[in-house]
Design an enzyme around this catalytic site. Sequence first.
Site, PDB file in Angstrom:
ATOM      1  N   TYR A   1      -2.805  -3.497   9.676  1.00 22.54           N
ATOM      2  CA  TYR A   1      -3.144  -4.689  10.458  1.00 22.54           C
ATOM      3  C   TYR A   1      -1.863  -5.286  11.019  1.00 22.54           C
ATOM      4  O   TYR A   1      -0.914  -5.525  10.277  1.00 22.54           O
ATOM      5  CB  TYR A   1      -3.837  -5.741   9.570  1.00 22.54           C
ATOM      6  CG  TYR A   1      -5.296  -5.857   9.898  1.00 22.54           C
ATOM      7  CD1 TYR A   1      -5.696  -6.133  11.207  1.00 22.54           C
ATOM      8  CD2 TYR A   1      -6.267  -5.697   8.925  1.00 22.54           C
ATOM      9  CE1 TYR A   1      -7.042  -6.222  11.524  1.00 22.54           C
ATOM     10  CE2 TYR A   1      -7.605  -5.784   9.244  1.00 22.54           C
ATOM     11  CZ  TYR A   1      -7.985  -6.047  10.555  1.00 22.54           C
ATOM     12  OH  TYR A   1      -9.298  -6.132  10.875  1.00 22.54           O
TER      13      TYR A   1
ATOM     14  N   GLU B   1      -1.894  -8.009  13.600  1.00 25.42           N
ATOM     15  CA  GLU B   1      -2.254  -9.064  14.566  1.00 25.42           C
ATOM     16  C   GLU B   1      -1.010  -9.850  14.954  1.00 25.42           C
ATOM     17  O   GLU B   1      -0.178 -10.183  14.110  1.00 25.42           O
ATOM     18  CB  GLU B   1      -3.314  -9.988  13.966  1.00 25.42           C
ATOM     19  CG  GLU B   1      -4.692  -9.389  14.065  1.00 25.42           C
ATOM     20  CD  GLU B   1      -5.749 -10.167  13.316  1.00 25.42           C
ATOM     21  OE1 GLU B   1      -5.398 -11.070  12.546  1.00 25.42           O
ATOM     22  OE2 GLU B   1      -6.933  -9.864  13.503  1.00 25.42           O
TER      23      GLU B   1
ATOM     24  N   ASP C   1      -6.832  -2.986  39.351  1.00 23.65           N
ATOM     25  CA  ASP C   1      -7.209  -2.108  38.249  1.00 23.65           C
ATOM     26  C   ASP C   1      -6.933  -0.688  38.732  1.00 23.65           C
ATOM     27  O   ASP C   1      -7.702  -0.104  39.485  1.00 23.65           O
ATOM     28  CB  ASP C   1      -8.696  -2.321  37.933  1.00 23.65           C
ATOM     29  CG  ASP C   1      -9.195  -1.401  36.827  1.00 23.65           C
ATOM     30  OD1 ASP C   1      -8.483  -0.438  36.489  1.00 23.65           O
ATOM     31  OD2 ASP C   1     -10.303  -1.639  36.325  1.00 23.65           O
TER      32      ASP C   1
ATOM     33  N   THR D   1      -6.399   1.975  32.378  1.00 26.56           N
ATOM     34  CA  THR D   1      -6.625   2.689  31.139  1.00 26.56           C
ATOM     35  C   THR D   1      -5.448   3.649  30.993  1.00 26.56           C
ATOM     36  O   THR D   1      -4.695   3.875  31.940  1.00 26.56           O
ATOM     37  CB  THR D   1      -7.934   3.507  31.182  1.00 26.56           C
ATOM     38  OG1 THR D   1      -7.939   4.284  32.374  1.00 26.56           O
ATOM     39  CG2 THR D   1      -9.152   2.602  31.175  1.00 26.56           C
TER      40      THR D   1
ATOM     41  N   LYS E   1      -6.708   8.455  31.734  1.00 28.21           N
ATOM     42  CA  LYS E   1      -7.208   9.204  32.897  1.00 28.21           C
ATOM     43  C   LYS E   1      -6.049  10.036  33.462  1.00 28.21           C
ATOM     44  O   LYS E   1      -5.527  10.893  32.754  1.00 28.21           O
ATOM     45  CB  LYS E   1      -7.827   8.234  33.909  1.00 28.21           C
ATOM     46  CG  LYS E   1      -9.034   7.482  33.328  1.00 28.21           C
ATOM     47  CD  LYS E   1      -9.724   6.650  34.384  1.00 28.21           C
ATOM     48  CE  LYS E   1     -11.018   6.045  33.878  1.00 28.21           C
ATOM     49  NZ  LYS E   1     -10.858   4.769  33.156  1.00 28.21           N
TER      50      LYS E   1
ATOM     51  N   ARG F   1      -7.161   7.356  24.699  1.00 28.22           N
ATOM     52  CA  ARG F   1      -8.129   6.391  25.199  1.00 28.22           C
ATOM     53  C   ARG F   1      -7.631   4.976  24.898  1.00 28.22           C
ATOM     54  O   ARG F   1      -7.391   4.636  23.745  1.00 28.22           O
ATOM     55  CB  ARG F   1      -9.449   6.666  24.465  1.00 28.22           C
ATOM     56  CG  ARG F   1     -10.675   6.075  25.009  1.00 28.22           C
ATOM     57  CD  ARG F   1     -11.858   6.895  24.560  1.00 28.22           C
ATOM     58  NE  ARG F   1     -11.887   8.130  25.324  1.00 28.22           N
ATOM     59  CZ  ARG F   1     -12.348   8.216  26.575  1.00 28.22           C
ATOM     60  NH1 ARG F   1     -12.855   7.178  27.181  1.00 28.22           N
ATOM     61  NH2 ARG F   1     -12.307   9.372  27.211  1.00 28.22           N
TER      62      ARG F   1
HETATM   63  N1  DSN Z   1     -16.151   5.246  33.023  1.00 28.78           N
HETATM   64  C1  DSN Z   1     -14.932   5.409  33.762  1.00 28.78           C
HETATM   65  C2  DSN Z   1     -15.026   6.445  34.805  1.00 28.78           C
HETATM   66  O1  DSN Z   1     -15.643   7.447  34.552  1.00 28.78           O
HETATM   67  O2  DSN Z   1     -14.482   6.278  35.877  1.00 28.78           O
HETATM   68  C3  DSN Z   1     -14.414   4.136  34.287  1.00 28.78           C
HETATM   69  O3  DSN Z   1     -14.114   3.294  33.224  1.00 28.78           O
END
Ligand code: DSN
Length: 418
Positions: free
Chosen positions: A53, A55, A199, A225, A228, A234
């Site tokens: 933990y 925090e 984003d 994120t 990707k 993730r």
């Molecule tokens: N679910 C994602 C995508 O496939 O683009 C976006 O968060």
Amino acid sequence: MSYSIIEKNDPQVFKALKAEDEREENYLELIASENMVSQAVLEAYTATLTNKYAEGYPGKRYYGGCEPSDMIENIAIERANKIFGTQYANVQPHSGAQANMAVFLACLKPGDTFMGMDLAHGGHLTHGSKVNFSGLYFNVVSYGVKESDCQIDYDGIAKKAKEHKPKLIVAGASAYPRTIDFSKFAEIAKENGAYLMVDMAHIAGLVAAKLHPSPVEYAEFVTTTTHKTLRGPRGGLIVSNDENFFKKLNSRVFPGVQGGPLMHVIAAKAVAFGEALKDDFVEYQKRVVRNAKVLSDTLLSRGLKIVSGGTDNHLMLVDTFSTKKVTGKDAQELLESVGLTTNKNAIPFDPNPPMVASGIRLGSPALTTRGFNEEEFKKVGGWIADVLENPSDENTASRVKNEISEICLKFPLDRFRL
Ligand code: DSN
């Protein structure tokens, strides 16, 4: 992967884990938002830091024993800032959705108006969908693409911004294949006294490699994120160069929307950011863009319609319905049956409902990680066209399936190579 202890102690879970390993090995991954992490990222992900933990933030924690956590979080922050040329990075968001939520809470009050891209035109759930926190707690004005060329309607955005005076404009998309003009978004935001959030989840790897213009100089807030095109674990990330918001952003991530950070995930982010700072990451991203173009050109040459006529980035939207009379849902199922993993996707101005959809979204990041280049992407395009042209021909399906099995063996998922 080796799961020797789980295999012995928990055969039920072992079976599911093994099934995923085999799926990743035996199918060609074309989902644009997915990628394959390196063995080093996986190792960090399974670190004992999952026990901790922590925090708070480095040097200011609510728990004892946080020195190793501080070390790892500082490394991740430093690397994220280096990649994107920023002074502020928050590596704690568990996901892109939580990164976005933290930004909203940093600059909006419930009921405030913001603008975001319509999900049906390629936007994201958190950019104002009615069923998401963004649409439940804020007043959303959606914008989209032009019917003529399916490219972002900047004039329409300017008009709506003038009319609705949003406090925040959100740029970025989940299914938009063209370069996004962040300078135009910034101009519109500035003219109307709005903040700009970008984003960049889908294109973060391309931005890191300077193959897509960076939003950092234009937006107060940049979220992404990490899993990707960036090819990390993730998770989520916020970066910014607007020092007025650094403190506020920290307090909105924790304690605003999250409790304890996932320190093992932050360790894996640090490793992935380290990989993104290496020269071969730029080469990888160049191949991602080149391979997407090859795939799009191949499909076009076979008479399939690509939304907006092509791609500038790592993804494309294929309109399977208007040209081949196959819905997105059927296309996804047909392709999966021969070994190609895709997702059905609404196309702008879609005549079919979202769960059926008129197209599929394809991306090049995962197969490029696997080692595919132009020659292989041409083959992939050919297989997709073969199957969609002959949806009920078993001979075609069986030939394509065999060829895909062969190419999977030729390109094993060798995570250590990364
Ligand atoms: N679910 C994602 C995508 O496939 O683009 C976006 O968060």
